[in-house]
Enzyme design. Structure first.
Site, PDB file in Angstrom:
ATOM      1  N   ASP A  84       1.761  -5.944 -14.610  1.00 40.40           N
ATOM      2  CA  ASP A  84       2.298  -5.657 -13.274  1.00 40.40           C
ATOM      3  C   ASP A  84       2.259  -6.928 -12.403  1.00 40.40           C
ATOM      4  OD1 ASP A  84       3.395  -3.878 -11.495  1.00 40.40           O
ATOM      5  OD2 ASP A  84       1.517  -2.889 -10.963  1.00 40.40           O
ATOM      6  N   HIS A 180       3.367   0.803  -1.731  1.00 38.69           N
ATOM      7  CA  HIS A 180       2.160   0.962  -2.558  1.00 38.69           C
ATOM      8  C   HIS A 180       1.018   1.625  -1.773  1.00 38.69           C
ATOM      9  CE1 HIS A 180       4.097  -2.621  -4.529  1.00 38.69           C
ATOM     10  NE2 HIS A 180       3.840  -1.882  -5.595  1.00 38.69           N
ATOM     11  N   GLY A 209       5.089   2.198  -6.198  1.00 36.65           N
ATOM     12  CA  GLY A 209       4.496   3.040  -5.149  1.00 36.65           C
ATOM     13  C   GLY A 209       4.659   4.514  -5.451  1.00 36.65           C
ATOM     14  N   SER A 211       2.589   6.943  -6.203  1.00 36.10           N
ATOM     15  CA  SER A 211       1.630   7.970  -5.766  1.00 36.10           C
ATOM     16  C   SER A 211       2.084   8.580  -4.455  1.00 36.10           C
ATOM     17  CB  SER A 211       0.246   7.347  -5.565  1.00 36.10           C
ATOM     18  OG  SER A 211      -0.189   6.753  -6.755  1.00 36.10           O
ATOM     19  N   ASN A 230       6.311   3.431 -11.401  1.00 39.21           N
ATOM     20  CA  ASN A 230       4.919   2.951 -11.442  1.00 39.21           C
ATOM     21  C   ASN A 230       3.967   3.867 -10.678  1.00 39.21           C
ATOM     22  OD1 ASN A 230       5.984   0.720 -12.683  1.00 39.21           O
ATOM     23  ND2 ASN A 230       5.178  -0.755 -11.221  1.00 39.21           N
ATOM     24  N   THR A 233      -2.482   4.335  -7.655  1.00 41.68           N
ATOM     25  CA  THR A 233      -3.507   4.868  -6.742  1.00 41.68           C
ATOM     26  C   THR A 233      -3.955   6.284  -7.111  1.00 41.68           C
ATOM     27  OG1 THR A 233      -2.523   3.538  -4.980  1.00 41.68           O
ATOM     28  CG2 THR A 233      -3.959   5.325  -4.285  1.00 41.68           C
TER      29      THR A 233
HETATM   30  P1  13P Z   1       0.781   3.282  -6.300  1.00 43.53           P
HETATM   31  O1  13P Z   1      -0.595   2.692  -6.431  1.00 43.53           O
HETATM   32  O2  13P Z   1       1.182   3.533  -4.892  1.00 43.53           O
HETATM   33  O3  13P Z   1       0.952   4.488  -7.167  1.00 43.53           O
HETATM   34  O4  13P Z   1       1.799   2.182  -6.817  1.00 43.53           O
HETATM   35  C1  13P Z   1       1.626   1.636  -8.078  1.00 43.53           C
HETATM   36  C2  13P Z   1       2.563   0.529  -8.294  1.00 43.53           C
HETATM   37  O5  13P Z   1       3.685   0.533  -7.856  1.00 43.53           O
HETATM   38  C3  13P Z   1       2.073  -0.609  -9.082  1.00 43.53           C
HETATM   39  O6  13P Z   1       3.004  -1.620  -9.209  1.00 43.53           O
END
Ligand code: 13P
Length: 283
Positions: A84, A180, A209, A211, A230, A233
């Site tokens: 990532d 995120h 992002g 979550s 992705n 969190t």
């Molecule tokens: P979250 O932590 O908001 O789920 O996002 C993860 C992400 O996009 C990692 O690149």
């Protein structure tokens, strides 16, 4: 089976869906993702966020890659390994050499010209080394700063078209109202913008992002061109709660080796969460 990320993204595109890419910090998380993928016959990606080993000393890069490869080779379902957000050329290339055949270069904090130049430099070398490259245009910031609401940061279709053409990236992260971390308010993805970007480009699109985005919006986004999604969190939160639950259940019972029961206890909790989450991904 270990599969190239670009191959899994192509499969997702053919199925009009997205592969879910889970940030994992250790064996418990990677094992749970791969075991649940196999159980539900759903391709997945296991992802390492460099910040976690750099700042939190979670694991080393080469060890993580080897661990995921060995786990992936023990199942039939396609599993991809991905790095990532990385912010500089040297660390991306170092990670490829340590076993990551799919990486992200995130130069989205720079202006368009600098973003193109750095991304181009990475793709040139990465492609020679046989690795896939994801990059970001527009800027997906932090939900706590309400970045998802700042439409100035959203990806523009014409810039995305030029970016893909000049950098030859293999997948593209876009900003369409996502951010995120924990959203302050329910996010609203700009689906019209996603459709424009999808029409202007011909690479798989990536939504970060994950979550906290309502599932109804995700289902639409997956149909309209998002092929990689992705999540971090939320998954780490499930892990923490599982550890806390185990500690609560066993507090004061005096058994000296109860630490050894933690992995399987948390793996069961993580797998329960993952089984529900993977229903979003319709291969
Ligand atoms: P979250 O932590 O908001 O789920 O996002 C993860 C992400 O996009 C990692 O690149």
């Amino acid at each position: 089976m270990l599969e190239k990320v670009s191959t899994i993204l192509r499969m997702a595109d053919e199925c009009n869906t997205a592969v879910i890419s889970f940030i994992c910090m250790d064996y418990n998380m990677a094992y749970s993702v791969i075991a649940t993928a196999e159980k539900t016959n759903t391709p997945v990606l296991v992802m390492l966020l460099p910040e976690h080993y750099e700042k939190n000393n979670t694991m080393n890069v080469g060890g993580f890659a080897a661990m995921v490869k060995e786990l992936a080779e023990s199942v039939k379902v396609p599993v991809g390994l991905h790095l990532d957000h990385s912010y500089d050329y040297e660390s991306v290339i170092r990670s490829i050499k340590k076993g990551f055949s799919s990486v992200m270069i995130d130069a989205s904090a720079y202006g368009l010209e600098e973003n193109i130049a750095l991304t181009r430099k990475v793709t040139e070398t990465a492609h020679i080394l046989g690795a896939d490259v994801e990059a970001e245009i527009g800027h997906v910031g932090l939900a706590q700063d309400c970045d998802g609401d700042k439409s100035d940061y959203y990806t523009k279709a014409d810039a995305a078209e030029r970016f893909c053409r000049e950098t030859e990236v293999d997948s593209l992260t876009i900003a369409i109202g996502n951010a995120h971390g924990v959203y302050v308010e329910t996010p609203h993805l700009d689906i019209a913008r996603l459709e424009e970007i999808n029409a202007a480009t011909d690479v798989p699109l990536v939504l970060h992002g994950g979550s906290g985005i309502p599932h109804e919006q995700l289902e639409i986004a997956f149909r309209k061109g998002i092929n990689k999604f992705n999540v971090g969190t939320e998954f780490l939160g499930v892990y923490y709660d599982a550890v806390a639950e185990y500690v609560h259940n066993t507090e004061g019972d005096g058994r000296p080796l109860k630490m050894l029961e933690v992995p399987m206890f948390v793996q069961e909790r993580l797998c329960g969460y993952l089984e529900e989450k993977l229903k979003l991904s319709r291969f």
